[in-house]
Design a protein around this motif. Structure first.
Motif, short mmCIF file in Angstrom:
data_model
loop_
_atom_site.label_atom_id
_atom_site.label_comp_id
_atom_site.label_asym_id
_atom_site.label_seq_id
_atom_site.Cartn_x
_atom_site.Cartn_y
_atom_site.Cartn_z
N LYS A 1 12.56 -36.80 -6.58
CA LYS A 1 13.69 -37.04 -5.68
C LYS A 1 13.69 -35.94 -4.63
O LYS A 1 13.72 -34.75 -4.96
N ASP A 2 13.66 -36.34 -3.38
CA ASP A 2 13.72 -35.40 -2.26
C ASP A 2 12.69 -34.27 -2.38
O ASP A 2 12.97 -33.12 -2.05
N GLY A 3 11.52 -34.60 -2.91
CA GLY A 3 10.46 -33.61 -3.05
C GLY A 3 10.49 -32.84 -4.37
O GLY A 3 9.53 -32.15 -4.70
N PHE A 4 11.58 -32.93 -5.11
CA PHE A 4 11.65 -32.31 -6.43
C PHE A 4 11.00 -33.24 -7.44
O PHE A 4 11.11 -34.46 -7.34
N ILE B 1 10.31 -29.00 -10.70
CA ILE B 1 9.48 -28.32 -9.71
C ILE B 1 10.03 -28.62 -8.32
O ILE B 1 10.29 -29.77 -7.97
N ALA B 2 10.20 -27.55 -7.53
CA ALA B 2 10.71 -27.66 -6.17
C ALA B 2 9.63 -28.21 -5.24
O ALA B 2 8.44 -28.20 -5.57
N PRO B 3 10.04 -28.67 -4.05
CA PRO B 3 9.06 -29.18 -3.09
C PRO B 3 7.95 -28.18 -2.75
O PRO B 3 6.83 -28.58 -2.44
N GLY C 1 18.05 -26.22 -17.91
CA GLY C 1 18.33 -24.96 -17.25
C GLY C 1 17.71 -24.93 -15.87
O GLY C 1 16.55 -25.29 -15.71
N LEU C 2 18.51 -24.54 -14.90
CA LEU C 2 17.99 -24.28 -13.55
C LEU C 2 17.98 -22.76 -13.40
O LEU C 2 19.03 -22.12 -13.50
N TYR C 3 16.81 -22.21 -13.16
CA TYR C 3 16.65 -20.76 -13.15
C TYR C 3 17.08 -20.09 -11.86
O TYR C 3 17.35 -18.91 -11.85
N ARG C 4 17.13 -20.83 -10.79
CA ARG C 4 17.39 -20.22 -9.49
C ARG C 4 18.79 -20.56 -9.00
O ARG C 4 19.13 -21.73 -8.84
N GLN C 5 19.56 -19.54 -8.73
CA GLN C 5 20.92 -19.74 -8.25
C GLN C 5 20.94 -20.57 -6.96
O GLN C 5 21.82 -21.42 -6.79
N ALA C 6 19.98 -20.37 -6.10
CA ALA C 6 19.93 -21.09 -4.83
C ALA C 6 19.77 -22.60 -5.02
O ALA C 6 20.12 -23.37 -4.13
N GLU C 7 19.27 -23.02 -6.17
CA GLU C 7 19.06 -24.45 -6.42
C GLU C 7 20.24 -25.11 -7.12
O GLU C 7 20.27 -26.32 -7.27
N ARG C 8 21.21 -24.31 -7.55
CA ARG C 8 22.37 -24.87 -8.24
C ARG C 8 23.38 -25.40 -7.23
O ARG C 8 23.48 -24.92 -6.12
N GLY C 9 24.13 -26.42 -7.66
CA GLY C 9 25.15 -26.99 -6.79
C GLY C 9 24.62 -27.98 -5.77
O GLY C 9 25.33 -28.40 -4.86
N LYS C 10 23.36 -28.39 -5.91
CA LYS C 10 22.73 -29.33 -4.98
C LYS C 10 22.50 -30.71 -5.59
O LYS C 10 21.89 -31.56 -4.97
N GLY C 11 22.93 -30.90 -6.83
CA GLY C 11 22.73 -32.18 -7.50
C GLY C 11 21.42 -32.28 -8.26
O GLY C 11 21.13 -33.31 -8.87
#
Length: 186
Positions: free
Chosen positions: A9-12, A71-73, A98-108
């Motif tokens: 989804k969206d590159g993830f 895995i991120a884009p 678990g999402l390890y990166r704070q920057a990736e949280r809150g994005k769905g």
């Protein structure tokens, strides 16, 4: 059954972990481990490389576990979504994410990963029950689980510590009939 890749989804991407992921898994997420991740998952804050590598490789060999990486884009491993403690006779299992990166949280991303892993559990593994527990100081995760169709089953009051304070451990599950109903409503 091809279970290597379960979604994009969206590159993830969510796919099964492989042995050659172990170095990136460790270096991208445990050097150091985000303190909030440790708090929300109830694990210790520091792990040696040997601990992480040993756990990772052992997880790949267990027949009661599906260990997916998120895995991120850009190709970085940013989290994991795991179906474990599978009881094939009772058709039940535990779920954790678990999402390890704070920057990736809150994005769905966590919501998407939860839903696609839930669907995998019922569609591919033919489970009857998927269960989890979430700490009372993690209401965002509880909201994700409720949205994904999990129901509260009970609360272990003051069962864990959040720093110097007691907190509750909330037990949740979704059954195959509830999942089917949820899927037909969408």
């Amino acid at each position: 059954m091809n279970t290597d890749f379960i979604g994009e989804k969206d590159g993830f991407v969510i796919r099964l972990a492989k042995a050659d992921d172990v170095v990136n898994y460790y270096e991208q997420n445990y050097c150091p481990l985000d303190k909030e991740v440790a708090r929300l998952t109830g694990c210790k804050e520091e792990f040696s490389k040997e601990e992480v590598v040993s756990f990772f490789l052992k997880s790949l060999e267990e027949n009661d576990r599906y260990f997916f990486l998120i895995i991120a884009p850009d190709g970085d491993i940013i989290g994991e979504s795991v179906i474990n403690e599978i009881d094939w006779d009772l058709r039940r299992a535990n779920f954790r994410i678990g999402l390890y990166r704070q920057a990736e949280r809150g994005k769905g991303i966590g919501t998407w990963a939860t839903e696609i892993t839930r669907d995998f559990a019922f569609e591919k593994l033919k489970l009857h029950r998927l269960e989890l527990d979430v700490y009372s100081f993690n209401p965002r995760a509880e909201t994700v689980y409720l949205k994904a169709g999990f129901k509260r089953e009970g609360v272990l009051r003051d069962a864990i510590m959040d720093g110097a304070k007691y907190a509750d451990d909330i037990l949740m599950s979704i059954l195959e009939d509830e999942w089917r109903t949820l899927k037909t409503q969408r």
